[in-house]
Motif scaffolding. Structure first.
Motif, PDB file in Angstrom:
ATOM      1  N   ILE A 131       0.869  -1.177   0.000  1.00 54.86           N
ATOM      2  CA  ILE A 131       0.000   0.000   0.000  1.00 54.86           C
ATOM      3  C   ILE A 131       0.902   1.222   0.000  1.00 54.86           C
ATOM      4  O   ILE A 131       1.824   1.330   0.806  1.00 54.86           O
ATOM      5  N   THR A 132       0.617   2.155  -0.910  1.00 55.66           N
ATOM      6  CA  THR A 132       1.432   3.374  -1.015  1.00 55.66           C
ATOM      7  C   THR A 132       0.516   4.591  -1.089  1.00 55.66           C
ATOM      8  O   THR A 132       0.414   5.236  -2.117  1.00 55.66           O
ATOM      9  N   ARG A 133      -0.163   4.876   0.008  1.00 50.69           N
ATOM     10  CA  ARG A 133      -0.930   6.106   0.104  1.00 50.69           C
ATOM     11  C   ARG A 133       0.005   7.238   0.522  1.00 50.69           C
ATOM     12  O   ARG A 133       1.086   6.982   1.061  1.00 50.69           O
ATOM     13  N   PRO A 134      -0.389   8.483   0.318  1.00 50.66           N
ATOM     14  CA  PRO A 134       0.476   9.582   0.739  1.00 50.66           C
ATOM     15  C   PRO A 134       0.833   9.540   2.222  1.00 50.66           C
ATOM     16  O   PRO A 134       1.928   9.971   2.611  1.00 50.66           O
ATOM     17  N   ASP A 135      -0.081   9.022   3.053  1.00 49.31           N
ATOM     18  CA  ASP A 135       0.180   8.976   4.490  1.00 49.31           C
ATOM     19  C   ASP A 135       0.217   7.553   5.027  1.00 49.31           C
ATOM     20  O   ASP A 135       0.086   7.345   6.231  1.00 49.31           O
ATOM     21  N   LEU A 136       0.429   6.560   4.153  1.00 51.41           N
ATOM     22  CA  LEU A 136       0.428   5.171   4.622  1.00 51.41           C
ATOM     23  C   LEU A 136       1.285   4.311   3.704  1.00 51.41           C
ATOM     24  O   LEU A 136       1.102   4.315   2.483  1.00 51.41           O
ATOM     25  N   LEU A 137       2.203   3.560   4.331  1.00 47.32           N
ATOM     26  CA  LEU A 137       3.014   2.595   3.604  1.00 47.32           C
ATOM     27  C   LEU A 137       2.900   1.248   4.290  1.00 47.32           C
ATOM     28  O   LEU A 137       3.238   1.112   5.467  1.00 47.32           O
ATOM     29  N   ALA A 138       2.403   0.248   3.569  1.00 39.69           N
ATOM     30  CA  ALA A 138       2.393  -1.136   4.029  1.00 39.69           C
ATOM     31  C   ALA A 138       3.456  -1.865   3.223  1.00 39.69           C
ATOM     32  O   ALA A 138       3.340  -1.985   2.002  1.00 39.69           O
ATOM     33  N   LEU A 139       4.498  -2.377   3.899  1.00 37.43           N
ATOM     34  CA  LEU A 139       5.684  -2.848   3.186  1.00 37.43           C
ATOM     35  C   LEU A 139       6.017  -4.318   3.401  1.00 37.43           C
ATOM     36  O   LEU A 139       7.076  -4.775   2.965  1.00 37.43           O
ATOM     37  N   ASP A 140       5.138  -5.077   4.067  1.00 38.55           N
ATOM     38  CA  ASP A 140       5.357  -6.526   4.124  1.00 38.55           C
ATOM     39  C   ASP A 140       4.722  -7.144   2.896  1.00 38.55           C
ATOM     40  O   ASP A 140       3.498  -7.274   2.812  1.00 38.55           O
ATOM     41  N   THR A 141       5.531  -7.517   1.944  1.00 35.29           N
ATOM     42  CA  THR A 141       5.023  -8.094   0.696  1.00 35.29           C
ATOM     43  C   THR A 141       5.440  -9.552   0.543  1.00 35.29           C
ATOM     44  O   THR A 141       5.645 -10.046  -0.563  1.00 35.29           O
ATOM     45  N   GLY A 142       5.543 -10.242   1.680  1.00 36.40           N
ATOM     46  CA  GLY A 142       5.645 -11.699   1.670  1.00 36.40           C
ATOM     47  C   GLY A 142       6.932 -12.261   1.144  1.00 36.40           C
ATOM     48  O   GLY A 142       6.923 -13.260   0.406  1.00 36.40           O
ATOM     49  N   CYS A 143       8.069 -11.692   1.541  1.00 33.12           N
ATOM     50  CA  CYS A 143       9.360 -12.200   1.060  1.00 33.12           C
ATOM     51  C   CYS A 143       9.501 -13.696   1.322  1.00 33.12           C
ATOM     52  O   CYS A 143       9.861 -14.458   0.417  1.00 33.12           O
ATOM     53  N   ILE A 144       9.200 -14.138   2.540  1.00 30.98           N
ATOM     54  CA  ILE A 144       9.423 -15.560   2.850  1.00 30.98           C
ATOM     55  C   ILE A 144       8.457 -16.488   2.122  1.00 30.98           C
ATOM     56  O   ILE A 144       8.697 -17.681   1.992  1.00 30.98           O
ATOM     57  N   TRP A 145       7.334 -15.956   1.652  1.00 29.85           N
ATOM     58  CA  TRP A 145       6.349 -16.786   0.946  1.00 29.85           C
ATOM     59  C   TRP A 145       6.614 -16.837  -0.562  1.00 29.85           C
ATOM     60  O   TRP A 145       5.796 -17.333  -1.323  1.00 29.85           O
ATOM     61  N   GLY A 146       7.752 -16.275  -0.987  1.00 26.68           N
ATOM     62  CA  GLY A 146       8.040 -16.220  -2.413  1.00 26.68           C
ATOM     63  C   GLY A 146       7.503 -14.965  -3.054  1.00 26.68           C
ATOM     64  O   GLY A 146       7.362 -14.905  -4.287  1.00 26.68           O
ATOM     65  N   GLY A 147       7.230 -13.961  -2.242  1.00 28.54           N
ATOM     66  CA  GLY A 147       6.750 -12.683  -2.761  1.00 28.54           C
ATOM     67  C   GLY A 147       7.910 -11.756  -3.077  1.00 28.54           C
ATOM     68  O   GLY A 147       8.833 -12.134  -3.807  1.00 28.54           O
ATOM     69  N   GLN A 148       7.877 -10.577  -2.515  1.00 28.80           N
ATOM     70  CA  GLN A 148       8.921  -9.595  -2.774  1.00 28.80           C
ATOM     71  C   GLN A 148       9.405  -8.969  -1.468  1.00 28.80           C
ATOM     72  O   GLN A 148       8.675  -8.925  -0.483  1.00 28.80           O
ATOM     73  N   LEU A 149      10.629  -8.496  -1.480  1.00 25.10           N
ATOM     74  CA  LEU A 149      11.116  -7.630  -0.422  1.00 25.10           C
ATOM     75  C   LEU A 149      10.955  -6.204  -0.914  1.00 25.10           C
ATOM     76  O   LEU A 149      11.427  -5.857  -2.005  1.00 25.10           O
ATOM     77  N   SER A 150      10.281  -5.384  -0.130  1.00 25.65           N
ATOM     78  CA  SER A 150       9.944  -4.024  -0.547  1.00 25.65           C
ATOM     79  C   SER A 150      10.670  -2.999   0.302  1.00 25.65           C
ATOM     80  O   SER A 150      10.780  -3.143   1.526  1.00 25.65           O
ATOM     81  N   ALA A 151      11.142  -1.959  -0.364  1.00 27.28           N
ATOM     82  CA  ALA A 151      11.758  -0.816   0.311  1.00 27.28           C
ATOM     83  C   ALA A 151      11.145   0.457  -0.242  1.00 27.28           C
ATOM     84  O   ALA A 151      10.748   0.517  -1.414  1.00 27.28           O
ATOM     85  N   ALA A 152      11.044   1.458   0.606  1.00 24.73           N
ATOM     86  CA  ALA A 152      10.527   2.759   0.194  1.00 24.73           C
ATOM     87  C   ALA A 152      11.575   3.819   0.499  1.00 24.73           C
ATOM     88  O   ALA A 152      12.079   3.886   1.625  1.00 24.73           O
ATOM     89  N   ARG A 153      11.884   4.632  -0.474  1.00 28.97           N
ATOM     90  CA  ARG A 153      12.756   5.782  -0.234  1.00 28.97           C
ATOM     91  C   ARG A 153      11.879   6.945   0.194  1.00 28.97           C
ATOM     92  O   ARG A 153      10.906   7.286  -0.496  1.00 28.97           O
ATOM     93  N   VAL A 154      12.186   7.525   1.336  1.00 23.56           N
ATOM     94  CA  VAL A 154      11.331   8.562   1.911  1.00 23.56           C
ATOM     95  C   VAL A 154      12.160   9.784   2.282  1.00 23.56           C
ATOM     96  O   VAL A 154      13.381   9.714   2.438  1.00 23.56           O
ATOM     97  N   GLU A 155      11.430  10.871   2.456  1.00 22.05           N
ATOM     98  CA  GLU A 155      12.064  12.129   2.860  1.00 22.05           C
ATOM     99  C   GLU A 155      10.989  13.062   3.375  1.00 22.05           C
ATOM    100  O   GLU A 155       9.977  13.288   2.691  1.00 22.05           O
TER     101      GLU A 155
END
Length: 275
Positions: free
Chosen positions: A231-255
């Motif tokens: 989830i990438t709302r202006p005021d919300l980031l959900a970043l668990d995208t299931g790496c261990i389940w064969g999904g993705q590892l997600s990172a967000a660059r913020v400032e």
């Protein structure tokens, strides 16, 4: 640059690939790990060693799996069949690893973002969230940790009150910050449902969709909820995208409270859902 990273759960190879992709420099960049650093993935020990090696360039939050490691190490909780913690427990520097883990945070506010592993109940604003997290952090670092670990688990109380004291207060704070997915507008938490946002039990909503929550509008980043997806709302980031389940590892660059870029890397499946 500042990067927020979702749940690693012992996937050290994915962490190394992410660091290489980001061209991460400890002298220049800052990494924020959103909890569940270890467990279920294939390399929990290597993950802790790598994070410690990053020193002050990495801020690590604690998730429910990290607290589970402390409980297992203290002998107050049995290991689960799907755990991958034994290498840490057998490591020659075991006590140093556990001591490092005990120094980590449950919540932080940096770069304009409130970061937690799981969620924040509607009654808490930013100062109260950080203050309550600090209460638990002090206990984790103190001499009474073993006694509390024997009382840490349980789903009650499930609704916040400023009058809560003792183990009940600390247990609620831990449950909210490391386990929360769904709650009511009054802040009653549900711990049974682990599916996506559309699976909310009757009367419950994803914690971040409660319109009256006191953190509404505050940029918040969290992990924990792999079935939710990115989830990438202006005021919300959900970043668990299931790496261990064969999904993705997600990172967000913020400032300064803004999300500037999402970086995702595919991950090999370490475990099958339901294990």
């Amino acid at each position: 640059m500042n990067y927020l990273v979702g749940d690693l759960q012992g996937c050290c190879d994915a962490l190394e690939r992410m660091l290489a992709t980001l061209d991460f420099s400890p002298s220049r960049d800052r990494l924020y790990l959103l909890g569940d650093l270890v467990n279920r993935g294939p390399s929990s020990l290597a993950t802790l060693r790598r994070l410690i090696q990053l020193g002050d360039s990495a801020t690590c939050l604690l998730g429910n799996h990290d607290l589970h490691l402390l409980a297992v190490a203290a002998g107050v909780r049995p290991a689960h069949r799907s755990d991958t913690l034994q290498a840490i427990l057998d490591a020659p520097e075991r006590e140093d690893l556990l001591l490092w883990l005990r120094q980590q945070r449950l919540a932080c506010f940096e770069q304009g973002w409130l970061m937690v592993h799981a969620g924040v109940v509607p009654q808490w604003d930013l100062p109260q969230t950080l203050a309550l997290a600090a209460e638990v952090e002090a206990l984790l670092r103190g001499p009474d940790l073993h006694d509390f670990l024997t009382q840490m688990y349980g789903n009650e109380p499930d609704t916040w009150s400023d009058d809560l004291r003792g183990p009940e207060r600390l247990r609620f704070v831990i449950n909210a910050l490391t386990r929360l997915r769904f709650c009511t507008a009054e802040g009653r938490m549900d711990f049974k449902t682990k599916d996506g946002a559309d699976a909310a039990p009757a009367g419950f909503s994803p914690w971040f969709d409660i319109p009256t929550r006191r953190t509404a509008g505050l940029p918040i980043a969290f992990g924990h909820w792999s079935t939710l997806g990115l989830i990438t709302r202006p005021d919300l980031l959900a970043l668990d995208t299931g790496c261990i389940w064969g999904g993705q590892l997600s990172a967000a660059r913020v400032e300064a409270g803004r999300m500037l870029e999402i970086i995702q890397l595919p991950c090999e499946q370490a475990q099958k859902p339901g294990r």
